[in-house]
Design a protein around this motif. Structure first.
Motif, PDB file in Angstrom:
ATOM      1  N   LEU A 163      -6.273 -13.274  -0.775  1.00 24.26           N
ATOM      2  CA  LEU A 163      -6.442 -12.558   0.474  1.00 24.26           C
ATOM      3  C   LEU A 163      -7.631 -13.184   1.218  1.00 24.26           C
ATOM      4  CD1 LEU A 163      -5.924  -8.663   0.065  1.00 24.26           C
ATOM      5  CD2 LEU A 163      -4.458 -10.422   1.029  1.00 24.26           C
ATOM      6  N   ARG A 166     -12.822 -11.230   3.969  1.00 23.61           N
ATOM      7  CA  ARG A 166     -12.266 -10.356   5.050  1.00 23.61           C
ATOM      8  C   ARG A 166     -13.526  -9.634   5.812  1.00 23.61           C
ATOM      9  NH1 ARG A 166      -7.146  -8.041   4.316  1.00 23.61           N
ATOM     10  NH2 ARG A 166      -8.050  -6.147   4.216  1.00 23.61           N
ATOM     11  N   ASN A 287      -0.365  -6.046  -2.244  1.00 22.95           N
ATOM     12  CA  ASN A 287       0.424  -5.392  -1.251  1.00 22.95           C
ATOM     13  C   ASN A 287      -0.057  -4.253  -1.008  1.00 22.95           C
ATOM     14  OD1 ASN A 287       2.729  -7.347  -1.005  1.00 22.95           O
ATOM     15  ND2 ASN A 287       3.902  -6.317  -2.675  1.00 22.95           N
ATOM     16  N   LYS A 290      -2.680  -4.728   1.704  1.00 25.49           N
ATOM     17  CA  LYS A 290      -1.734  -5.269   3.085  1.00 25.49           C
ATOM     18  C   LYS A 290      -1.017  -3.983   3.602  1.00 25.49           C
ATOM     19  CE  LYS A 290      -0.189  -9.638   1.664  1.00 25.49           C
ATOM     20  NZ  LYS A 290       0.908 -10.582   0.801  1.00 25.49           N
ATOM     21  N   ASP A 293      -3.912  -1.805   5.152  1.00 20.34           N
ATOM     22  CA  ASP A 293      -4.073  -2.598   6.495  1.00 20.34           C
ATOM     23  C   ASP A 293      -3.181  -2.155   7.749  1.00 20.34           C
ATOM     24  OD1 ASP A 293      -6.217  -4.117   5.397  1.00 20.34           O
ATOM     25  OD2 ASP A 293      -5.074  -5.884   5.299  1.00 20.34           O
ATOM     26  N   GLU A 294      -1.953  -2.061   7.199  1.00 25.49           N
ATOM     27  CA  GLU A 294      -0.850  -1.425   8.012  1.00 25.49           C
ATOM     28  C   GLU A 294      -1.119  -0.057   8.695  1.00 25.49           C
ATOM     29  OE1 GLU A 294       2.869  -2.476   6.496  1.00 25.49           O
ATOM     30  OE2 GLU A 294       2.402  -4.648   6.222  1.00 25.49           O
TER      31      GLU A 294
END
Length: 298
Positions: A163, A166, A287, A290, A293-294
């Motif tokens: 990733l 961040r 995942n 991710k 994050d969503e």
């Protein structure tokens, strides 16, 4: 292998298959089991781990067979007995046992965590202990057994490295995971992914008590914006925790992500009915980030 309990939601119960090895009683969550078959010839694999008996192919599907007696340091199994064919963490694995005694329905509140002062080979791979008909049954940690044999089947921590760098984020996330090792790995991975504000609990009951405390104090918004939960946990499982959150008018807007080795088709349907916002299988730590994050619209 079908079970009516798979159709029920948030009961905080599970069904345990009791089996024996070397005269001792052990258990496995029925939700992990695909079928139980009679022992059949197994082809050894060169240079395999000592606990791996080899491979066999029922109905054109290659399955690895693991000798549980060897895992528990009680010698090696002779041909015979039964093979419990399981599916978890997206893996099909058979465990060689001597005999099956039956299926018992129990509450997660009846399951006791092994004492941390006990360090026998059995207890080191035990996820819980339950008394059934006056006898202690050790529920084995099959995920740990498989990960110890094949570490690459565990959390894919390299996905976090992929990733890259961040931004830091202080949105509060509550984690419920009973495995001390996985709890630490999840926390470390999320911190590496930029999530600083993490509260981690050992089971669903601890997480629920924390949520109730924040609710009573009026500090929910400061302390709980997202819940990540395992399914299998003593005292209160993740499905019960999800149900309690989604049935509460003040809490149902809090997103719940189920992160478990048990996310198969049946359990996914169950999680959806309970209102889980997302469900992922345990190895998929990249995942998970991710999806967080969503969900948090980061």
């Amino acid at each position: 292998m079908e079970s009516k309990i798979l159709l029920e939601n948030g009961t905080n119960e599970l069904e345990i298959l009791e089996f024996t090895i070397d005269g001792n009683a052990y258990g496995i969550n029925v939700a992990k089991i695909r079928e139980i078959i009679a022992y059949q010839p197994i082809t050894p694999v060169p240079n395999a781990h000592p606990s791996v008996e080899g491979i066999f192919m029922p109905r054109d599907t290659m399955i690895t067979a693991i000798d549980l007696k060897n895992c528990l340091q009680r010698g090696e199994s002779e041909p015979g007995g039964l093979l419990i064919v399981t599916n978890f963490n997206k893996l099909d694995i058979a465990f060689h046992v001597e005999a099956v005694e039956g299926i018992h329905r129990v509450s997660w509140t009846e399951i006791i965590r092994p004492d941390s002062t006990i360090s026998t080979a059995e207890e080191s791979v035990a996820t819980g202990i339950v008394k059934i008909n006056g006898q202690l049954v050790i529920i084995l940690d099959f995920e740990k057994i498989v990960t110890d044999i094949s570490p690459e089947t565990g959390l894919r921590l390299e996905e976090i490295d992929a990733l890259g760098v961040r931004e830091r984020c202080d949105i509060p996330i509550l984690i419920a995971e009973d495995s001390a090792l996985l709890n630490k790995l999840i926390v470390d991975s999320l911190k590496k992914a930029g999530y600083n504000n993490l509260h981690h609990m050992e089971n669903g009951q601890e997480a629920w008590d924390y949520i109730q405390k924040c609710k009573k104090e009026g500090t929910l918004n400061q302390n709980v914006h997202l819940v990540i939960t395992d399914i299998e946990m003593p005292l209160m499982d993740g499905h019960r925790l999800t149900k309690l959150i989604k049935d509460d008018d003040q809490l149902r807007s809090i997103p719940v992500i189920i992160f478990s080795s048990l996310v198969n088709d049946e359990m996914r349907r169950k999680g959806e009915q309970l209102g889980a916002n997302a469900q992922l299988s345990k190895p998929e730590i990249g995942n998970l980030v991710k999806v967080i994050d969503e969900v948090l619209e980061r």
